[in-house]
Design an enzyme around this catalytic site. Sequence first.
Site, PDB file in Angstrom:
ATOM      1  N   ASP A  13       0.662  -0.996   0.201  1.00 34.23           N
ATOM      2  CA  ASP A  13      -0.148  -0.109   0.196  1.00 34.23           C
ATOM      3  C   ASP A  13       1.235   1.218  -0.273  1.00 34.23           C
ATOM      4  O   ASP A  13       1.042   2.328   0.994  1.00 34.23           O
ATOM      5  CB  ASP A  13      -0.584   0.214   1.042  1.00 34.23           C
ATOM      6  CG  ASP A  13      -0.436  -0.325   2.381  1.00 34.23           C
ATOM      7  OD1 ASP A  13       0.826  -0.231   2.902  1.00 34.23           O
ATOM      8  OD2 ASP A  13      -1.042   0.795   3.461  1.00 34.23           O
ATOM      9  N   ASP A  18       6.626   2.231   2.096  1.00 33.78           N
ATOM     10  CA  ASP A  18       6.662   0.498   1.129  1.00 33.78           C
ATOM     11  C   ASP A  18       7.046   1.036  -0.643  1.00 33.78           C
ATOM     12  O   ASP A  18       7.655   0.234  -1.019  1.00 33.78           O
ATOM     13  CB  ASP A  18       5.570   0.403   0.231  1.00 33.78           C
ATOM     14  CG  ASP A  18       4.445   0.376   1.633  1.00 33.78           C
ATOM     15  OD1 ASP A  18       4.017  -0.902   1.561  1.00 33.78           O
ATOM     16  OD2 ASP A  18       3.626   1.480   2.296  1.00 33.78           O
ATOM     17  N   ASN A  42      -2.685   2.951   4.054  1.00 29.00           N
ATOM     18  CA  ASN A  42      -1.644   4.094   4.064  1.00 29.00           C
ATOM     19  C   ASN A  42      -3.094   5.138   3.237  1.00 29.00           C
ATOM     20  O   ASN A  42      -3.097   6.170   3.849  1.00 29.00           O
ATOM     21  CB  ASN A  42      -0.446   4.377   3.260  1.00 29.00           C
ATOM     22  CG  ASN A  42       0.351   2.765   4.107  1.00 29.00           C
ATOM     23  OD1 ASN A  42      -0.132   3.825   5.528  1.00 29.00           O
ATOM     24  ND2 ASN A  42       1.204   2.771   3.238  1.00 29.00           N
ATOM     25  N   THR A 135       3.733  -6.142   2.732  1.00 29.90           N
ATOM     26  CA  THR A 135       4.040  -4.644   3.216  1.00 29.90           C
ATOM     27  C   THR A 135       2.496  -4.255   3.406  1.00 29.90           C
ATOM     28  O   THR A 135       2.784  -2.654   3.692  1.00 29.90           O
ATOM     29  CB  THR A 135       4.630  -4.524   2.766  1.00 29.90           C
ATOM     30  OG1 THR A 135       4.484  -3.827   1.211  1.00 29.90           O
ATOM     31  CG2 THR A 135       5.799  -4.834   2.527  1.00 29.90           C
ATOM     32  N   PHE A 175      -0.501  -1.480  12.263  1.00 30.40           N
ATOM     33  CA  PHE A 175      -1.495  -1.179  11.352  1.00 30.40           C
ATOM     34  C   PHE A 175      -2.097  -1.536  10.022  1.00 30.40           C
ATOM     35  O   PHE A 175      -2.728  -2.003  10.155  1.00 30.40           O
ATOM     36  CB  PHE A 175      -1.280   0.358  11.300  1.00 30.40           C
ATOM     37  CG  PHE A 175      -1.874   0.658   9.818  1.00 30.40           C
ATOM     38  CD1 PHE A 175      -2.724   1.072   9.929  1.00 30.40           C
ATOM     39  CD2 PHE A 175      -1.900   0.784   8.744  1.00 30.40           C
ATOM     40  CE1 PHE A 175      -4.385   2.107   9.340  1.00 30.40           C
ATOM     41  CE2 PHE A 175      -2.293   1.253   7.698  1.00 30.40           C
ATOM     42  CZ  PHE A 175      -3.493   1.800   7.816  1.00 30.40           C
ATOM     43  N   ASN A 176      -1.303  -2.517   9.992  1.00 30.17           N
ATOM     44  CA  ASN A 176      -1.203  -3.887   8.219  1.00 30.17           C
ATOM     45  C   ASN A 176      -2.323  -4.642   9.263  1.00 30.17           C
ATOM     46  O   ASN A 176      -3.476  -4.759   8.548  1.00 30.17           O
ATOM     47  CB  ASN A 176      -0.227  -4.046   8.441  1.00 30.17           C
ATOM     48  CG  ASN A 176       0.698  -3.256   7.155  1.00 30.17           C
ATOM     49  OD1 ASN A 176      -0.082  -2.226   6.966  1.00 30.17           O
ATOM     50  ND2 ASN A 176       1.984  -3.931   7.427  1.00 30.17           N
ATOM     51  N   HIS A 250      10.046   0.260   8.379  1.00 37.96           N
ATOM     52  CA  HIS A 250       9.515  -0.348   8.247  1.00 37.96           C
ATOM     53  C   HIS A 250       8.906  -1.904   6.924  1.00 37.96           C
ATOM     54  O   HIS A 250       9.608  -3.367   7.212  1.00 37.96           O
ATOM     55  CB  HIS A 250       7.468  -0.551   8.645  1.00 37.96           C
ATOM     56  CG  HIS A 250       7.976   0.370  10.159  1.00 37.96           C
ATOM     57  ND1 HIS A 250       7.856   0.014  11.122  1.00 37.96           N
ATOM     58  CD2 HIS A 250       7.661   1.251   9.826  1.00 37.96           C
ATOM     59  CE1 HIS A 250       7.684   0.554  11.761  1.00 37.96           C
ATOM     60  NE2 HIS A 250       7.095   1.805  11.123  1.00 37.96           N
ATOM     61  N   ASP A 251       9.076  -1.765   6.417  1.00 37.65           N
ATOM     62  CA  ASP A 251       8.677  -2.098   5.108  1.00 37.65           C
ATOM     63  C   ASP A 251       9.927  -2.965   4.440  1.00 37.65           C
ATOM     64  O   ASP A 251       9.399  -4.745   3.870  1.00 37.65           O
ATOM     65  CB  ASP A 251       7.280  -1.819   3.881  1.00 37.65           C
ATOM     66  CG  ASP A 251       5.928  -1.582   4.653  1.00 37.65           C
ATOM     67  OD1 ASP A 251       5.695  -2.104   5.959  1.00 37.65           O
ATOM     68  OD2 ASP A 251       5.870  -0.495   4.192  1.00 37.65           O
TER      69      ASP A 251
END
Length: 337
Positions: A13, A18, A42, A135, A175-176, A250-251
Site C-alpha cells: 500500500d 513501501d 496508507n 507490506t 496497523f497492517n 518498516h516495509d
Amino acid sequence: MEDSVRDVWLDCDPGHDDALAIILAGYDEVLNLLGVSTVAGNQVVEKVTLNALGTLTASGLSSVDVVQGQGRPLLRPPLLCPEIHGESGLEFAEGGSMQDYAIGSPVPGKAVNFMFERISAQYKKRGQPVCLVCTGALTNAALLLLVYPEVIPMIEIVLMGGCIGTGNTHAVAEFNIQTDPEAAKVVFEAGVQNLAMVPLEVTHTALATPAVMQRMMQRQTPFLQLMHKLLMFFAQTYKEVFSFEHPPLHDPLAVFFVACPSAFTVRKMRVDIETCSALSAGQTVCDMWSQSQQPINATVAMTVDVDKFWDSMIAAILKADMLSPLNVSIRDSLSTS
C-alpha cells in the site's frame, strides 16, 4: 536465471517505507521482482496505486507491472493513515508527492487473477516457490488463497506486520493487521508451509538516522534529493505522532528477509489473529512459550542485523539512482563532457 535468485511478488500500500521496499525488491541482486499489487491502507487504493507507478517510474523500474487490488478490507470499513503518509499517501518535504511521477496505468482486471497467473507461470517455469511479500493489509493475499487454494504449494509468504507486544496504531495491534484482521486470520491459517512475520519489535530498530541519510546522499542528483525529501516528510510525521527521533523503515525489512534471511534471528511459533474482541481486534497473539498446544504456523523475526540491512538498502537506492529517468540530464552532460 541462477537458482540462488528468489522470485518475489510485492503486495503493498505504497506509502513512504513501501516505496523503499519497491526499490529494494527491484534492485537487490538476489531478487527478481515479478510484479506489484496494491491494497488500500496508507491511503485509498487509487492513490497508493498511483504511488506505486510513480515509485517504479522515478526509480527506473517502469517495466514492472502494477495491478490495483482491493479497495477495502474483507468485512470492515477502510482504515487509512494520512497522519503519517499525508493526503496523497506518499508526500515529500517541501511539497509534491510521488503521484507527480506516475506514468502509465495499472494492468486491467482483478489483482487476484493476475497475481495467480504470474505466480503460477513462474512456479511452473522454475519449479521453486515464489515469495509473496506483503507490506500492507493482507486482503489481496487472503483472497488469493481463498480463490486459488492451488497456489498454496507455489508460494512462501513474508509479511511486515504484527507485533509481539505493543502496537502502533492500536495499543496491542500493528496497523497492517489491524486494518483487516479477518484477512490476516485467513493467511495465517491457510497452511502455507513457510510463512514469516517481521513485527514492529524488529522494524523499530531500523532507523533512518542522520548517518544513514549521509550515506545515501553520496551524489546531489534529482533522484537522491527526492529520496531525501521522502524520508524527511516521514521523519517529521513519525516524530509528531509517535515521538520517534528518527523514523523506522518498516516495509523494506520484509523484502530484506527474503534477500538475506541469515541477517535475522527467528523463532518458530503459533500466531493467532484476534478478530472478535472490540478491545484488541488485529492483535497478533504470539505463543512464545507453546502454551496453546496449537501447531506452529509462523516464523517470527526477533532481531535483524541493522548494519547489513542498511548496506543492502543504500546499495539498492544508489543502483536506482544510476538508472532513474530523473537524472537523464545529468547523465547526458557527463557523457558529452
